[in-house]
Design an enzyme around this catalytic site. Structure first.
Site, short mmCIF file in Angstrom:
data_model
loop_
_atom_site.label_atom_id
_atom_site.label_comp_id
_atom_site.label_asym_id
_atom_site.label_seq_id
_atom_site.Cartn_x
_atom_site.Cartn_y
_atom_site.Cartn_z
N ASN A 101 -0.39 5.28 1.82
CA ASN A 101 -0.27 6.46 0.95
C ASN A 101 -0.24 6.15 -0.54
O ASN A 101 -0.56 7.01 -1.36
CB ASN A 101 0.95 7.29 1.35
CG ASN A 101 2.25 6.52 1.21
OD1 ASN A 101 2.31 5.31 1.47
ND2 ASN A 101 3.31 7.20 0.81
N HIS A 161 0.79 -1.24 0.00
CA HIS A 161 0.00 0.00 0.00
C HIS A 161 0.81 1.29 0.00
O HIS A 161 0.24 2.37 0.04
CB HIS A 161 -1.01 -0.01 1.16
CG HIS A 161 -0.37 -0.01 2.52
ND1 HIS A 161 -1.04 0.41 3.65
CD2 HIS A 161 0.87 -0.37 2.94
CE1 HIS A 161 -0.24 0.30 4.71
NE2 HIS A 161 0.91 -0.16 4.30
N HIS A 162 2.17 1.18 -0.02
CA HIS A 162 2.97 2.41 -0.13
C HIS A 162 3.36 2.71 -1.57
O HIS A 162 3.99 3.73 -1.84
CB HIS A 162 4.24 2.31 0.72
CG HIS A 162 3.98 2.13 2.17
ND1 HIS A 162 3.16 2.98 2.89
CD2 HIS A 162 4.40 1.18 3.05
CE1 HIS A 162 3.10 2.55 4.15
NE2 HIS A 162 3.83 1.46 4.26
N CYS A 163 3.00 1.83 -2.50
CA CYS A 163 3.39 2.03 -3.89
C CYS A 163 2.24 2.67 -4.66
O CYS A 163 1.10 2.24 -4.55
CB CYS A 163 3.77 0.70 -4.53
SG CYS A 163 4.45 0.90 -6.19
N GLN A 210 0.09 4.27 7.30
CA GLN A 210 -0.82 4.94 6.36
C GLN A 210 -0.61 4.38 4.95
O GLN A 210 0.52 4.24 4.50
CB GLN A 210 -0.53 6.44 6.38
CG GLN A 210 -1.34 7.24 5.38
CD GLN A 210 -0.69 8.59 5.05
OE1 GLN A 210 0.26 9.02 5.72
NE2 GLN A 210 -1.17 9.23 4.01
#
Length: 356
Positions: free
Chosen positions: A186, A142-144, A184
């Protein structure tokens, strides 16, 4: 754009909608041990589920690697070209020595496992719509976002799964992301910043990586947690906000990012949820989805302790024991051991039929 449908092949109904491949696990010269992530946790989850006789090799769906043309549904060509530089991959995966390895080794030993997990998430999206639920034992990067990786995330599998569904599955036009990893999310937030079809609920430790203020603008329900948040407060917030989010908008698919880095003692998460608390959390999310008949796709995401694999397996076993996940058999004679054995035998070759 000409597109392959290989990740969207119809799978036999005798398979569990649980997606995995031995290629998920990252192993090379012990370098994976330099990162706090347990790079073999996915295989361990599967082994625990086999030990408990929930699944067998012939009944899980074998993930296929996402090819460039799949990745280009979201990623820019420029970004994919950057991954041909080992130092870029070293930065994204936070394993500095990777910078000194020839890129063909990095592609094979680091990026191929991540591409296979990404293919698994895309496949699980279609399975979830077909079956009501699906679990990719990997994924949750979920950070990509489309043009930037980070935090061990090289491909935007959550964005990809949702975009594939929007483009290729009739009747899927609204999605809700429930991101309960300690960090988070992001990446998907940046990707869906101005997309009103996607509703994002994100509960995370407000003080840790990535602290992406710009991406926060995409969150519809922001649940910012304090250091050391424990079970009672955590579960109450999860319950309130999951119910609230689904009452506010009924999506056609839920993507549930079920990170186990909320676990007490996690070196990166900074929260203090117990193993039982994590099992209960997953139950709360699945109950909310199943009671509303909304298809749910779960990905396993972050979790940096050796004991997280056992917790993920325990959670899946708990969901099964409560009837929140089940293997819908296509025949009316389901339940009789002989019929089940026949179905298993006929499914044996089909589930693992990876089209080359």
């Amino acid at each position: 754009r000409p597109h392959r449908t290989e990740l969207y092949e119809d799978l036999p109904s005798a398979c569990w909608p649980i997606v995995y491949s031995p290629d998920y696990n990252i192993t090379f010269l012990g370098l994976e041990k330099l990162h706090p992530f347990d790079a073999g946790k996915w295989g361990k989850v599967i082994n625990f589920l086999k030990e408990e006789k929930l699944i067998a090799d012939d009944l899980i769906v074998e993930a296929r690697e996402a090819a460039d043309e799949d990745l280009l549904v979201v990623h820019t060509r420029r970004y994919l070209n950057k991954l041909k530089w080992s130092f870029v991959v070293a930065t994204i995966t936070e394993i500095p020595p990777v910078a000194f390895l020839p890129n063909f080794i990095v592609q094979r030993r680091v990026l191929r496992p991540l591409r296979t997990q990404t293919g698994g998430t895309i496949m699980a999206g279609k399975l979830a719509v077909d079956r009501g639920w699906a679990i990719n034992v990997g994924g949750g990067f979920h950070h990509c976002s489309s043009d930037k990786g980070g935090g061990f995330c090289a491909y935007a599998d959550i964005t990809l799964a949702i975009k594939f569904l929007f483009e290729r599955v009739q009747g899927v036009s609204k999605a809700t992301i429930i991101d309960l990893d300690a960090h988070q999310g992001n990446g998907h937030e940046r990707d869906f910043m101005d997309d009103h079809r996607v509703y994002i609920l994100d509960a995370y430790n407000r003080y840790i990586y990535p602290g992406d203020g710009f991406a926060k603008r995409a969150i519809k329900r922001k649940v910012e947690l304090e250091w050391g948040t424990e079970d009672t407060e955590y579960l109450q917030k999860v319950h309130t906000h999951v119910e609230g989010a689904l009452n506010e908008l009924k999506p056609d698919i839920i993507v549930y990012n079920a990170g186990t880095d909320v676990l007490d003692g996690d070196p990166l998460g900074g929260l203090a949820v117990s193993p039982q608390g994590i099992v209960k959390r997953d139950e709360v999310v699945f109950r909310a989805a199943r009671s509303r008949r909304i298809p749910i796709l779960m990905v396993t995401s972050g979790g940096y302790q050796k004991r997280t694999a056992r917790i993920i397996a325990d959670s899946i076993l708990n969901l099964h024991s409560l009837g929140l996940i089940d293997k819908e058999l296509a025949t009316s004679g389901a339940g009789s051991p002989r019929v089940e054995q026949m179905i298993r035998d006929s499914a044996k070759d089909l589930c693992n039929l990876s089209l080359q």
